[in-house]
Design a protein around this motif. Structure first.
Motif, PDB file in Angstrom:
ATOM      1  N   GLU A  35     -50.457 -86.155 111.690  1.00 14.63           N
ATOM      2  CA  GLU A  35     -50.168 -85.255 112.861  1.00 14.63           C
ATOM      3  C   GLU A  35     -49.265 -85.506 114.342  1.00 14.63           C
ATOM      4  O   GLU A  35     -48.561 -84.463 114.589  1.00 14.63           O
ATOM      5  CB  GLU A  35     -51.286 -84.149 113.000  1.00 14.63           C
ATOM      6  CG  GLU A  35     -51.798 -83.444 111.408  1.00 14.63           C
ATOM      7  CD  GLU A  35     -53.073 -82.702 111.820  1.00 14.63           C
ATOM      8  OE1 GLU A  35     -53.530 -82.652 113.055  1.00 14.63           O
ATOM      9  OE2 GLU A  35     -53.383 -82.123 110.787  1.00 14.63           O
ATOM     10  N   ASP A  36     -49.853 -86.765 114.608  1.00 14.72           N
ATOM     11  CA  ASP A  36     -49.340 -87.076 115.792  1.00 14.72           C
ATOM     12  C   ASP A  36     -49.556 -88.461 116.157  1.00 14.72           C
ATOM     13  O   ASP A  36     -50.083 -89.148 115.130  1.00 14.72           O
ATOM     14  CB  ASP A  36     -50.193 -86.481 117.153  1.00 14.72           C
ATOM     15  CG  ASP A  36     -49.532 -86.502 118.417  1.00 14.72           C
ATOM     16  OD1 ASP A  36     -48.347 -87.054 118.264  1.00 14.72           O
ATOM     17  OD2 ASP A  36     -50.032 -86.287 119.400  1.00 14.72           O
ATOM     18  N   ARG A  38     -49.648 -92.023 118.711  1.00 16.24           N
ATOM     19  CA  ARG A  38     -49.854 -92.124 120.090  1.00 16.24           C
ATOM     20  C   ARG A  38     -49.797 -93.922 120.142  1.00 16.24           C
ATOM     21  O   ARG A  38     -50.620 -94.502 119.481  1.00 16.24           O
ATOM     22  CB  ARG A  38     -51.390 -91.686 120.620  1.00 16.24           C
ATOM     23  CG  ARG A  38     -51.887 -91.870 122.044  1.00 16.24           C
ATOM     24  CD  ARG A  38     -52.956 -91.566 122.434  1.00 16.24           C
ATOM     25  NE  ARG A  38     -54.232 -91.850 121.961  1.00 16.24           N
ATOM     26  CZ  ARG A  38     -55.188 -91.222 121.030  1.00 16.24           C
ATOM     27  NH1 ARG A  38     -54.555 -90.164 120.809  1.00 16.24           N
ATOM     28  NH2 ARG A  38     -56.160 -92.093 120.702  1.00 16.24           N
ATOM     29  N   GLN A  57     -43.119 -90.847 111.092  1.00 14.86           N
ATOM     30  CA  GLN A  57     -42.944 -89.805 112.000  1.00 14.86           C
ATOM     31  C   GLN A  57     -44.132 -88.546 111.545  1.00 14.86           C
ATOM     32  O   GLN A  57     -44.884 -88.915 110.680  1.00 14.86           O
ATOM     33  CB  GLN A  57     -41.499 -89.026 111.694  1.00 14.86           C
ATOM     34  CG  GLN A  57     -40.248 -90.089 111.943  1.00 14.86           C
ATOM     35  CD  GLN A  57     -39.092 -89.352 111.714  1.00 14.86           C
ATOM     36  OE1 GLN A  57     -38.945 -88.222 111.312  1.00 14.86           O
ATOM     37  NE2 GLN A  57     -38.045 -89.854 111.963  1.00 14.86           N
ATOM     38  N   ARG A  58     -43.994 -87.561 112.430  1.00 15.51           N
ATOM     39  CA  ARG A  58     -45.009 -86.737 112.193  1.00 15.51           C
ATOM     40  C   ARG A  58     -44.742 -85.820 110.812  1.00 15.51           C
ATOM     41  O   ARG A  58     -43.781 -85.625 110.599  1.00 15.51           O
ATOM     42  CB  ARG A  58     -44.908 -85.555 113.441  1.00 15.51           C
ATOM     43  CG  ARG A  58     -45.518 -86.065 114.659  1.00 15.51           C
ATOM     44  CD  ARG A  58     -45.590 -84.913 115.556  1.00 15.51           C
ATOM     45  NE  ARG A  58     -45.902 -85.228 117.157  1.00 15.51           N
ATOM     46  CZ  ARG A  58     -45.181 -85.464 118.164  1.00 15.51           C
ATOM     47  NH1 ARG A  58     -43.913 -85.663 117.897  1.00 15.51           N
ATOM     48  NH2 ARG A  58     -45.656 -85.891 119.150  1.00 15.51           N
ATOM     49  N   VAL A  91     -54.468 -88.527 113.868  1.00 13.54           N
ATOM     50  CA  VAL A  91     -53.729 -89.119 114.758  1.00 13.54           C
ATOM     51  C   VAL A  91     -53.593 -90.498 114.573  1.00 13.54           C
ATOM     52  O   VAL A  91     -54.570 -91.347 114.294  1.00 13.54           O
ATOM     53  CB  VAL A  91     -54.195 -88.723 116.290  1.00 13.54           C
ATOM     54  CG1 VAL A  91     -53.138 -89.483 117.179  1.00 13.54           C
ATOM     55  CG2 VAL A  91     -54.016 -87.282 116.502  1.00 13.54           C
TER      56      VAL A  91
END
Length: 829
Positions: A35-36, A38, A57-58, A91
């Motif tokens: 989903e994300d 970092r 990628q997301r 994430v």
């Protein structure tokens, strides 16, 4: 290198900490939808740049295989030293540790390898200041440098790379060298030779052993590359003398326990002498079979010679290269008859395709325009590639005084097997000279000089010169101009304008003053690539004050303009000097040549409508003979001859060469070891004493047989000249070979004389001299030569050529001014 990086990335991948919190998702027990993303730990690398290396990628589904791809991609970017992957819910967390940036690179303890060579090696491994440090490459560099030292016999050498961390993720890199002493060759053994003795073969080798103490130039340390070259030399030595089957069967290199001594053993098989029984040509010779067969260097009945065979192959290749077949293949196939000890040689020729030149380009010229360089290139675009034209073009470019080095390269075009581009790479050097100075002397008093000459004005190839000179005895100014490319056919156009004032009395030589204006022009026509003919015309106006000292040599010239009503009046004369000259130049460079020759002959004569009628002839030649293959050792032989005289008569007086146009010698360009322009005839003054006076006041002189003579302190020059010399050009001590084109050292001997063919020695030899320290010589005798020897160092400095000469006069004459040390700046080479 890429393979090493992948292996290293795989190792780091195995060691990386990959944390997957226990959770469940529908795809599988270990998969989840991102989903994300970092990224943590970035310092120098921008976030956007880091994300470009992530193959995720997301919305993508992440599994163990995609994690492996992700880590591999980050390591392949060469920016990161450590990569860790975490999962925080859905994430994706990527923690990175960037490679440190190289702040400085230091080399310490390196003697055999220059810093520039080391840095070039590091550049090839992407180790340079400002770049991230790949620690995996350091070890390979250490090992590679150790292998290099081993190849030159330094088996105790060690190389250590020290990486020192600095703040802000920076490091200093220091390469510490412990070279040690090179292993010396203790002994070389050649086993199996019977035809040639060991001493004869040792003479051919570069490696030496047991050399005397004074032979410090011999190479006694072991070098693997040098040994390989010596083996090839010995093989060529045999095969050039007919031993076709010669072979070095084995070579053993052993080392002493201390690793400081090397023992070399070569086992050779000599074989027997072979004779060439027949020479045949095969393949496509493009219709030149008969001509090539006639001039082949190798002939039937000769002893086999490998060097001649190689030269024959090169000869055929070069000959076909004249007609555009730039890449022919010439192979010699030997057919050996063991019983008769003969060999039949078949020269197989494949000319390949005719090659055409698409484009000619230039590289390295920062000042000179391409158009100027193109004027000297005889190879044409669109025509076939001719090796002779390329070599001629290189030679003509190299002869330009503002070119230090010239090389060319033919670049084959992709998908075009019959076309090439030609690229000339040039290295420019200072294109002119500048001289300026201030001084004081007993004779010259205060002196000021300033001048500049530019052989490549604003990169146009035009020569422009301006000079100003003022001393107590002379003031002068001159402007010169030459356009060597006035037309596309190579016709040159030049001219000059000048003014000078000369005061002989201030120089304490001859009591006269001159003022001279001159303006002239010339045209040059190329005959071919090495020969040129020029025509010129110069107008001069000279105002000459009367010589009150009455030197016998100058009085004869003054008498042509005698004014009975005013015998002491100044004279003024105009002249139109027409000239023709021929030059030939085959030198390999314009400055500091080492091979080739140059000749120049000029004849000038004043036109009959001039006030003075005279002619001058000057011939000058220089020959360079290289002694070594790299041409660092050469011999220069030079000769300069000159003669001038008058023709016709004026006011019943036979005309002679004006003494203001006499030849002079002495100094850097003529006779080193003597002061400038001091060699040659002295001025002679004949003095008569008054013994009585008539009642009318008319003086009565003594008998002419009792006259005395006095000599000037400086030379007046002469109308004939012969100068020559020999120079041994040697490598300049403590100067690297790369500077040979800007610094030159030579050991020289100069010899020559200037004399006056019009001087009548019999008129004065019986007369007494005013000064007992003077000695009258026969100034018409060409055999009164001078000679000197010494060492000269020449440097092409940013201000122009500089010449330092240390010399000793070997043969001097009374009145000569010998000088041990002379220095010149802005001299012509």
């Amino acid at each position: 290198m890429k393979c090493k990086k992948l292996i290293f990335a795989a190792i780091l991948l195995a060691c990386s900490c990959v944390l997957w919190p226990q959770t469940s998702w529908s795809q599988s027990a270990n998969d989840f939808v991102v989903e994300d993303i970092r990224v943590e730990g970035l310092q120098r690398v921008a976030l956007g740049a880091a994300l470009t290396y992530l193959p995720v990628q997301r919305g993508d589904t992440l599994n163990q295989f995609r994690v492996s791809q992700l880590i591999r991609s980050l390591y392949s970017s060469t920016h990161f030293e450590r990569v860790e992957i975490f999962r925080d819910g859905n994430v994706l967390v990527v923690k990175v540790s960037e490679r440190p940036t190289i702040s400085n690179i230091v080399f310490e303890g390196n003697d055999d390898i220059k810093d520039e060579q080391l840095q070039e090696s590091l550049d090839n491994s992407n180790i340079r200041i400002g770049e991230p440090l790949d620690r995996t490459v350091i070890t390979s560099i250490e090992n590679g440098l150790k292998d290099f030292f081993y190849s030159i016999g330094k088996y105790n050498a060690d190389v250590t790379a020290i990486v020192t961390p600095l703040p802000r993720n920076r490091v200093d890199v220091k390469l510490l060298f412990e070279e040690g002493d090179a292993a010396k060759i203790r002994q070389i053994n050649i086993v199996g030779n019977q035809i040639f003795e060991d001493e004869e073969l040792f003479k051919q080798m570069e490696l030496k052993f047991n050399t005397p103490w004074w032979d410090f130039l011999s190479e006694t340390r072991y070098q693997q590359q040098t040994l390989s070259g010596d083996m090839e030399t010995i093989e060529s030595y045999y095969k050039d003398r007919g031993y076709l089957q010669f072979a070095i069967e084995s070579t053993q290199v052993s080392m002493s326990p201390e690793k400081d001594g090397i023992y070399v053993t070569m086992n050779v098989k000599e074989g027997e002498i072979y004779e060439v029984s027949d020479v045949e040509l095969a393949g496509d010779l493009l219709g030149f079979e008969d001509f090539i067969s006639t001039i082949l260097p190798i002939r039937t009945g000769q002893i086999y010679n490998q060097a001649t065979v190689t030269y024959t192959e090169e000869f055929i290749s070069n000959y076909l290269g004249r007609f555009g077949y730039a890449y022919p293949t010439v192979t010699t196939i030997p057919d050996i008859n063991e019983e008769e000890k003969t060999v039949k040689l078949t020269l197989s020729v494949d000319p390949g395709k005719r090659i055409y030149v698409r484009r000619i380009a230039f590289k390295g010229n920062t000042i000179t325009s391409d158009d100027v360089l193109r004027q000297n290139v005889v190879q044409m675009e669109g025509s076939w590639l001719a090796n002779q034209s390329l070599e001629t073009s290189k030679a003509q470019l190299s002869r330009l005084t503002y070119m230090e080095e010239v090389e060319f390269e033919t670049i084959r075009l992709p998908n075009e097997d019959d076309k090439v581009d030609v690229e000339f790479t040039v290295k420019e050097q200072p294109a002119g000279s500048f001289n300026a100075g201030i001084g004081y002397g007993d004779a010259t008093k205060l002196s000021l000089q300033a001048g500049i000459q530019q052989d490549n004005f604003l990169g146009t190839g035009k020569r422009v010169g301006v000079s100003l000179n003022t001393v107590s005895y002379q003031r002068s100014a001159q402007i010169t101009y030459l356009d060597p490319y006035f037309t596309i056919d190579g016709i040159s156009l030049g001219g000059s304008i000048g003014y000078s004032e000369f005061d002989g009395a201030s120089f304490n030589v001859i009591d006269f003053n001159t003022k001279r204006w001159s303006v002239g022009g010339n045209l040059g026509y190329p005959i071919n690539e090495v020969n040129r003919i020029s025509f010129g015309l110069t107008y001069s106006n000279v105002e000459l004050q009367r010589d009150n000292t009455r030197y016998v040599q100058t009085a004869r010239f003054y008498d042509q303009f005698l004014n009975p009503n005013d015998p002491d009046a100044a004279i003024e004369y105009d002249s139109f000097l027409a000239s023709v000259s021929w030059t030939r130049n085959t030198l390999n460079r314009g400055l500091f040549p080492t091979a080739g020759s140059t000749q120049r002959a000029s004849f000038s004569v004043t036109t009959p409508n001039s006030d003075v009628n005279y002619f001058k002839f000057v011939a000058d030649t220089k020959w360079y003979f290289p002694l070594t293959r790299n041409q660092r050792w050469s011999v220069l032989a030079r000769l300069r001859l000159g003669y001038g005289n008058g023709y016709g008569d004026k006011n019943g007086v036979e005309q002679i060469l004006p003494f203001t146009d006499n030849f002079t010698a002495g100094g850097a360009d003529t006779l080193r070891g003597f002061e400038n322009n001091t060699v040659g005839p002295r001025g002679v003054v004949r003095q008569s004493s008054v013994i009585a006076t008539t009642p009318n006041g008319v003086p009565i002189f003594q008998n002419p047989e009792n006259d005395q003579i006095a000599l000037s302190q400086r030379s007046l020059g002469g109308n004939a000249m012969a100068l020559g010399g020999l120079e041994l050009i040697v490598p300049t001590p403590f100067v690297d070979e790369e500077f040979d084109n800007s610094v030159r050292t030579s050991i020289f001997t100069d010899v020559g004389n200037v004399w006056d063919t019009e001087f009548n020695y019999d008129l004065y030899r019986t007369l007494n001299l005013v000064s007992s320290s003077d000695e009258l010589l026969d100034y018409s005798d060409w055999k009164l030569y001078r000679a000197s020897a010494g060492v000269s160092v020449q440097w092409i400095s940013p201000m122009g050529p500089m010449v330092f000469s240390f010399s000793r006069a070997l043969k001097e004459r009374p009145g000569d001014d010998a000088r041990f040390f002379t220095f010149n700046i802005g001299s012509t080479f």
